[in-house]
Scaffold this motif. Structure first.
Motif, mmCIF file in Angstrom:
data_model
loop_
_atom_site.group_PDB
_atom_site.id
_atom_site.type_symbol
_atom_site.label_atom_id
_atom_site.label_comp_id
_atom_site.label_asym_id
_atom_site.label_seq_id
_atom_site.Cartn_x
_atom_site.Cartn_y
_atom_site.Cartn_z
ATOM 1 N N PRO A 79 0.807 -1.141 -0.186
ATOM 2 C CA PRO A 79 0.017 -0.025 -0.057
ATOM 3 C C PRO A 79 1.095 1.168 -0.118
ATOM 4 O O PRO A 79 1.927 1.436 0.552
ATOM 5 C CB PRO A 79 -0.729 -0.031 1.244
ATOM 6 N N ALA A 80 0.463 2.198 -0.715
ATOM 7 C CA ALA A 80 1.292 3.576 -1.051
ATOM 8 C C ALA A 80 0.304 4.367 -1.497
ATOM 9 O O ALA A 80 -0.555 4.090 -2.213
ATOM 10 C CB ALA A 80 2.550 3.440 -1.683
ATOM 11 N N PHE A 81 0.829 5.600 -1.619
ATOM 12 C CA PHE A 81 -0.067 6.703 -2.359
ATOM 13 C C PHE A 81 1.080 7.270 -3.542
ATOM 14 O O PHE A 81 1.722 8.277 -2.982
ATOM 15 C CB PHE A 81 -0.636 7.748 -1.758
ATOM 16 N N GLN A 82 1.266 6.867 -4.879
ATOM 17 C CA GLN A 82 2.137 7.317 -5.552
ATOM 18 C C GLN A 82 1.560 7.294 -7.125
ATOM 19 O O GLN A 82 0.636 6.585 -7.131
ATOM 20 C CB GLN A 82 3.539 6.464 -5.529
ATOM 21 N N PHE A 83 2.454 8.168 -7.860
ATOM 22 C CA PHE A 83 1.921 8.254 -9.172
ATOM 23 C C PHE A 83 2.828 7.339 -10.281
ATOM 24 O O PHE A 83 2.422 7.668 -11.179
ATOM 25 C CB PHE A 83 1.723 9.638 -9.624
ATOM 26 N N GLU A 84 3.595 6.563 -9.744
ATOM 27 C CA GLU A 84 4.494 5.881 -10.663
ATOM 28 C C GLU A 84 3.813 5.273 -11.699
ATOM 29 O O GLU A 84 4.415 4.741 -12.799
ATOM 30 C CB GLU A 84 5.538 5.092 -9.800
ATOM 31 N N ASN A 85 2.724 4.513 -11.207
ATOM 32 C CA ASN A 85 2.057 3.692 -12.153
ATOM 33 C C ASN A 85 1.512 4.361 -13.446
ATOM 34 O O ASN A 85 1.657 4.141 -14.736
ATOM 35 C CB ASN A 85 0.844 2.883 -11.590
ATOM 36 N N TYR A 86 1.097 5.627 -13.043
ATOM 37 C CA TYR A 86 0.494 6.402 -14.315
ATOM 38 C C TYR A 86 1.524 7.194 -14.888
ATOM 39 O O TYR A 86 1.330 7.302 -16.157
ATOM 40 C CB TYR A 86 -0.658 7.473 -13.601
ATOM 41 N N PHE A 112 4.522 6.154 -15.565
ATOM 42 C CA PHE A 112 4.961 5.101 -16.488
ATOM 43 C C PHE A 112 3.993 4.607 -17.556
ATOM 44 O O PHE A 112 4.519 4.593 -18.811
ATOM 45 C CB PHE A 112 5.407 3.641 -15.572
ATOM 46 N N LEU A 113 2.853 4.729 -17.429
ATOM 47 C CA LEU A 113 1.677 4.317 -18.260
ATOM 48 C C LEU A 113 1.650 5.355 -19.389
ATOM 49 O O LEU A 113 1.525 5.255 -20.509
ATOM 50 C CB LEU A 113 0.393 4.148 -17.614
ATOM 51 N N PHE A 114 1.792 6.584 -19.010
ATOM 52 C CA PHE A 114 1.714 7.867 -19.901
ATOM 53 C C PHE A 114 3.152 7.994 -20.680
ATOM 54 O O PHE A 114 3.068 8.718 -21.574
ATOM 55 C CB PHE A 114 1.027 8.973 -19.189
ATOM 56 N N SER A 115 4.031 7.747 -20.111
ATOM 57 C CA SER A 115 5.607 7.959 -20.586
ATOM 58 C C SER A 115 5.817 6.993 -21.731
ATOM 59 O O SER A 115 6.829 7.180 -22.341
ATOM 60 C CB SER A 115 6.440 8.064 -19.584
ATOM 61 N N SER A 116 5.255 5.911 -21.454
ATOM 62 C CA SER A 116 5.718 4.677 -22.358
ATOM 63 C C SER A 116 4.977 4.820 -24.020
ATOM 64 O O SER A 116 3.729 4.822 -23.966
ATOM 65 C CB SER A 116 5.121 3.406 -21.818
ATOM 66 N N ASN A 155 -4.043 -5.297 -27.501
ATOM 67 C CA ASN A 155 -5.091 -4.111 -27.032
ATOM 68 C C ASN A 155 -4.773 -4.005 -25.651
ATOM 69 O O ASN A 155 -4.006 -4.631 -24.843
ATOM 70 C CB ASN A 155 -6.559 -4.393 -27.734
ATOM 71 N N VAL A 156 -5.750 -3.034 -25.287
ATOM 72 C CA VAL A 156 -5.719 -2.521 -23.748
ATOM 73 C C VAL A 156 -5.990 -3.841 -22.980
ATOM 74 O O VAL A 156 -5.427 -3.798 -21.619
ATOM 75 C CB VAL A 156 -6.602 -1.320 -23.327
ATOM 76 N N GLY A 157 -7.042 -4.351 -23.123
ATOM 77 C CA GLY A 157 -7.365 -5.509 -22.501
ATOM 78 C C GLY A 157 -6.006 -6.612 -22.086
ATOM 79 O O GLY A 157 -6.010 -7.234 -21.210
ATOM 80 N N ARG A 158 -5.442 -6.911 -23.173
ATOM 81 C CA ARG A 158 -4.346 -7.736 -23.326
ATOM 82 C C ARG A 158 -3.300 -7.079 -22.308
ATOM 83 O O ARG A 158 -2.457 -7.838 -21.521
ATOM 84 C CB ARG A 158 -3.656 -8.002 -24.497
ATOM 85 N N LEU A 159 -3.173 -5.887 -22.427
ATOM 86 C CA LEU A 159 -2.019 -5.097 -21.571
ATOM 87 C C LEU A 159 -2.250 -5.457 -20.074
ATOM 88 O O LEU A 159 -1.611 -5.799 -19.243
ATOM 89 C CB LEU A 159 -1.990 -3.745 -21.833
ATOM 90 N N ILE A 160 -3.532 -5.346 -19.775
ATOM 91 C CA ILE A 160 -3.845 -5.549 -18.355
ATOM 92 C C ILE A 160 -3.666 -7.039 -17.967
ATOM 93 O O ILE A 160 -3.347 -7.202 -16.885
ATOM 94 C CB ILE A 160 -5.470 -5.256 -18.294
ATOM 95 N N PRO A 214 -0.956 -3.365 -9.282
ATOM 96 C CA PRO A 214 -1.057 -1.720 -9.346
ATOM 97 C C PRO A 214 -1.076 -1.169 -10.628
ATOM 98 O O PRO A 214 -1.799 -0.483 -11.242
ATOM 99 C CB PRO A 214 0.129 -1.422 -8.439
ATOM 100 N N SER A 215 -0.171 -1.753 -11.497
ATOM 101 C CA SER A 215 0.169 -1.486 -12.985
ATOM 102 C C SER A 215 -1.196 -1.601 -13.788
ATOM 103 O O SER A 215 -1.642 -0.842 -14.666
ATOM 104 C CB SER A 215 1.261 -2.019 -13.558
ATOM 105 N N ALA A 216 -1.682 -3.027 -13.583
ATOM 106 C CA ALA A 216 -2.962 -3.417 -14.316
ATOM 107 C C ALA A 216 -4.097 -2.550 -13.784
ATOM 108 O O ALA A 216 -4.932 -2.260 -14.829
ATOM 109 C CB ALA A 216 -3.391 -4.839 -13.902
ATOM 110 N N ALA A 217 -4.074 -2.170 -12.616
ATOM 111 C CA ALA A 217 -5.343 -1.286 -12.104
ATOM 112 C C ALA A 217 -5.204 0.038 -12.619
ATOM 113 O O ALA A 217 -6.028 0.780 -13.086
ATOM 114 C CB ALA A 217 -5.136 -1.099 -10.509
ATOM 115 N N ALA A 218 -3.976 0.566 -12.861
ATOM 116 C CA ALA A 218 -3.979 1.881 -13.509
ATOM 117 C C ALA A 218 -4.230 1.838 -14.816
ATOM 118 O O ALA A 218 -4.940 2.866 -15.279
ATOM 119 C CB ALA A 218 -2.492 2.465 -13.197
ATOM 120 N N THR A 219 -3.920 0.929 -15.570
ATOM 121 C CA THR A 219 -4.430 0.899 -17.051
ATOM 122 C C THR A 219 -5.928 0.622 -16.992
ATOM 123 O O THR A 219 -6.478 1.069 -17.909
ATOM 124 C CB THR A 219 -3.711 -0.478 -17.514
#
Length: 284
Positions: free
Chosen positions: A46-53, A55-59, A239-244, A254-259
């Motif tokens: 558990p944390a509160f960070q924006f790393e997942n988002y 990484f998602l928007f920078s990739s 597609n996005v579903g496969r990414l998740i 967490p990465s899957a949840a952000a996507t």
């Protein structure tokens, strides 16, 4: 008296609201919360960070995958709308008896008596290199060697999507067409309108609610689908579903949840834009 009625109405709606909260709102809230958590190779914390988002928007992969998702959704929508509108129009205006309409409509639902996966993979022996389609084309002299792009390609993915989801376009359009007052069509013909003019100026405008409902069904289903893309592309497309799905298989929740959150907001924006064109409440 009016206040008592409001209280009674709220009490009657309370069970439904509780169910919606428990099975719809609460899971979405949990996904949003987890999307801000951190993850290591073997655990999440558990944390509160924006790393997942971040990484998602920078990739650049993210944008390619979302573009592919929109591409599949748009092309599938075009074909399902064309086929669905044609089938619904035939059932509503060219089949005279209600018994025959019901029989033909039930005929359209027969594929849904089997699993989505069964209906999807049934295309593989048909489209394969040594499949029925290639063998037939070779025997007819149309081609000299098997076509490679029939299977494990965008063509196969879109074909499977159209096969799986066309009925979701037929049903709302047919339901809307059946509500059209036939006297309006007769009045158009009496005033000298051609069949094409009647279709464009009378039938299509009155069918817009059904088209929008079918569009919402098809677009949301395609954008959230990942099994079809995986099987019909031979894991060569994404597609996005496969990414998740890939993030979940790697325990990167967490990465899957952000996507998933980004996909949810994207779908909501698309639905919001579609609802600007027609008042769905009148249809419902």
């Amino acid at each position: 008296m009016g206040r008592s009625r409001d209280i009674i109405a709220y009490l009657q709606a309370a069970p439904l609201m509780a169910v919606l909260f428990a099975f719809l709102v609460l899971p979405i809230c949990m996904i949003v919360v987890v999307s801000f958590w951190g993850a290591t190779e073997f655990s999440i914390y558990p944390a509160f960070q924006f790393e997942n988002y971040e990484f998602l928007f920078s990739s650049p992969v993210t944008y390619k995958v979302f573009f592919a998702t929109f591409k599949y959704a748009f092309i599938t929508w075009v074909f399902t709308l064309s086929i669905g509108f044609t089938v619904a129009y035939f059932l509503a205006f060219h089949v005279r008896t209600q018994t025959m309409q019901t029989a033909l409509f039930l005929l359209c639902t027969i594929p849904f008596l089997t699993s989505n996966i069964i209906r999807m993979i049934s295309w593989i022996p048909f489209l394969g290199r040594n499949g029925i389609a290639n063998q037939a084309l070779i025997s007819w002299g149309v081609i000299d060697e098997p076509l490679e792009w029939l299977l494990y390609s965008d063509f196969a993915v879109i074909l499977a999507f159209v096969h799986l989801y066309t009925l979701f376009m037929v049903v709302p359009i047919f339901n809307t067409m059946m509500r059209i007052d036939k006297s309006l069509i007769e009045a158009a013909y009496d005033n000298g309108a051609t069949a094409l003019q009647t279709l464009w100026h009378v039938i299509i405008p009155l069918t817009k609610p059904g088209i929008m409902i079918g569009t919402i069904f098809v677009v949301t289903l395609v954008m959230g689908d990942f099994i079809t893309v995986r099987f019909m592309s031979g894991s060569q497309k994404a597609n996005v579903g496969r990414l998740i799905s890939n993030d979940i298989s790697l325990l990167q929740y967490p990465s899957a949840a952000a996507t998933a959150v980004v996909l949810l907001f994207t779908v909501l924006i698309v639905i919001g834009v579609l609802l600007r064109f027609v008042n769905i409440r009148k249809e419902l």
